[in-house]
Design a protein around this motif. Structure first.
Motif, short mmCIF file in Angstrom:
data_model
loop_
_atom_site.label_atom_id
_atom_site.label_comp_id
_atom_site.label_asym_id
_atom_site.label_seq_id
_atom_site.Cartn_x
_atom_site.Cartn_y
_atom_site.Cartn_z
N LEU A 50 0.99 5.68 5.27
CA LEU A 50 0.69 5.17 3.79
C LEU A 50 -1.10 5.83 3.96
O LEU A 50 -1.09 6.07 2.84
CB LEU A 50 1.58 4.50 3.04
N ALA A 51 -1.77 4.78 4.32
CA ALA A 51 -3.12 4.79 3.96
C ALA A 51 -3.64 6.09 3.73
O ALA A 51 -5.04 6.11 3.51
CB ALA A 51 -3.51 3.71 5.05
N SER A 52 -3.07 6.79 5.18
CA SER A 52 -3.79 8.76 4.56
C SER A 52 -3.41 9.08 4.41
O SER A 52 -3.51 10.28 4.01
CB SER A 52 -4.03 8.84 6.53
N LEU A 53 -2.22 8.90 3.32
CA LEU A 53 -2.08 10.29 2.29
C LEU A 53 -2.32 10.88 1.45
O LEU A 53 -3.64 9.74 0.50
CB LEU A 53 -0.25 9.27 1.19
N ALA A 96 4.24 0.64 -2.58
CA ALA A 96 4.96 1.64 -1.28
C ALA A 96 4.19 0.19 -0.46
O ALA A 96 4.75 -0.10 0.70
CB ALA A 96 4.81 2.46 -0.52
N ALA A 97 2.51 0.09 -0.19
CA ALA A 97 2.14 -0.74 0.78
C ALA A 97 3.02 -2.23 1.08
O ALA A 97 2.13 -2.92 2.15
CB ALA A 97 0.41 -0.73 0.46
N ILE A 98 2.84 -2.29 -0.25
CA ILE A 98 3.75 -3.73 -0.17
C ILE A 98 5.13 -3.67 0.75
O ILE A 98 5.29 -5.02 1.50
CB ILE A 98 4.30 -4.40 -1.40
N GLN A 99 6.07 -2.83 0.67
CA GLN A 99 7.01 -1.98 1.86
C GLN A 99 6.10 -2.46 2.65
O GLN A 99 7.34 -2.74 3.30
CB GLN A 99 7.49 -1.12 0.98
N TYR A 100 6.06 -1.36 3.01
CA TYR A 100 4.83 -1.95 4.34
C TYR A 100 4.43 -2.77 5.41
O TYR A 100 3.95 -2.30 6.34
CB TYR A 100 4.45 0.28 4.37
N SER A 101 4.45 -4.45 4.19
CA SER A 101 3.17 -5.35 4.91
C SER A 101 3.66 -4.87 6.78
O SER A 101 5.39 -5.13 6.70
CB SER A 101 3.71 -6.13 4.62
#
Length: 328
Positions: A50-53, A96-101
């Motif tokens: 996600l961070a590199s998307l 989405a970053a919240i979801q993948y914490s």
């Protein structure tokens, strides 16, 4: 986008405590996640992707996301098509970053960052009478409806911890949609109304979330890991009809019935299989669902679907002391 699937059922709290309360309650979910190294790695891998998307609006998966969320109303409210695309990309990625914490501290930071960064976007879309704290409270309310949605649905409930990809995905999305709609009453009916005014709906938000997940979380392994951790955090050994902690104490020769509550479903222990790591300390009769102390010491007890190493639902420690002989 529907990151609340990782939330445990929780009552509404005062506005100022929303983020703090979510993080505090999710501590036990992350405690379960660390017991599943493979699952934790899956969540971390999705977070890294996600961070590199790419945030180029012309690159995948953004055209598909725009087909769902870039309505004429959104374009108008967010200052034109180009501006709207950029804000949708940032909004979706940060949610989405919240979801993948991967731990509670990171969840807190991501939620607080999202609130600060996207307050103006929420106001532009929904007006000054609905803000990000209202959104967080609504998501908590929806998660609180999950036990009501799944009551009596045994096969779907157990499937969440089974590792059955297709069944988990189907179950999760149905529960999420039903819970969101059940929560959208009273003060939260305003949220559904506001979604409608910009051409959005709960189903569209779930679909947009799936587009992102399919890109950064192949096979939805990260989502499934968080779901397993959530179910495990809401699974309790039952003794004398009461929820017990992770330590089960009994004397050598004593016998306990193996009873379990999974998301308030108190008959789960009769459906699952049971196993201890060291049968010299305690033994399990899986046919009668009973646990018997054998000798002084401690051993791990698991309730599972098919494989006690990978699809366990409950894990606790049995402490056996001196001789007893009592059968509960």
């Amino acid at each position: 986008m529907v990151f609340c699937v990782t939330f445990i059922p929780a009552p509404l709290q005062a506005r100022a405590d929303t983020v703090k309360d979510v993080v505090k309650q999710l501590d036990k979910v992350y405690d379960q996640l660390v017991l599943d190294p493979e699952g934790l790695n899956d969540v971390a891998a999705a977070k890294a992707k996600l961070a590199s998307l790419s945030r180029d609006p012309d690159s995948a998966p953004w055209p598909d996301v725009f087909a769902v969320l870039l309505t004429d109303q959104v374009i108008t409210k967010l200052g034109g098509e180009d501006a709207a695309k950029g804000k949708i990309i940032d909004f979706v990625c940060d949610l989405a970053a919240i979801q993948y914490s991967t731990h509670a501290g990171e969840l807190r930071d991501n939620m607080e960052s999202f609130r600060e960064k996207h307050a103006s976007t929420i106001t532009a879309l929904f007006g000054s009478d609905f803000n990000i704290d209202d959104l967080y409270d609504y998501l908590l309310a929806a998660k609180g409806e999950v036990p009501n949605v799944i009551t009596g649905n045994v096969s779907d409930l157990i499937a969440l911890a089974s590792g059955d990809y297709g069944q988990i995905r189907t179950t999760m999305e149905r529960w999420a949609g039903d819970a969101f709609n059940r929560a959208a009453t009273g003060q939260y009916s305003l949220f559904l109304n506001k979604l409608g005014t910009i051409g959005w709906s709960i189903d569209k938000l779930i679909y947009a979330k799936d587009i992102i997940s399919a890109k950064v979380d192949p096979g939805y392994a990260g989502e499934i890991a968080m779901l397993k951790a959530t179910v495990r955090s809401e699974t309790h050994f039952l003794k004398n009809g009461k929820e017990w902690d992770q330590n089960i104490n009994l004397k050598a020769g004593d016998t306990l019935p193996l009873k379990l509550s999974v998301l308030d479903f108190s008959m789960a222990g009769y459906i699952l299989h049971w196993k201890v790591d060291d049968a010299s300390i305690a033994t399990v009769d899986d046919s009668t669902k009973t646990l018997t102390g054998a000798a002084k010491g401690k051993t791990i007890l698991r309730a599972y679907i098919n494989n006690p190493e990978t699809d366990w639902v409950y894990q606790g420690t049995v402490h056996v002391t001196g001789g007893g002989g009592h059968k509960e």
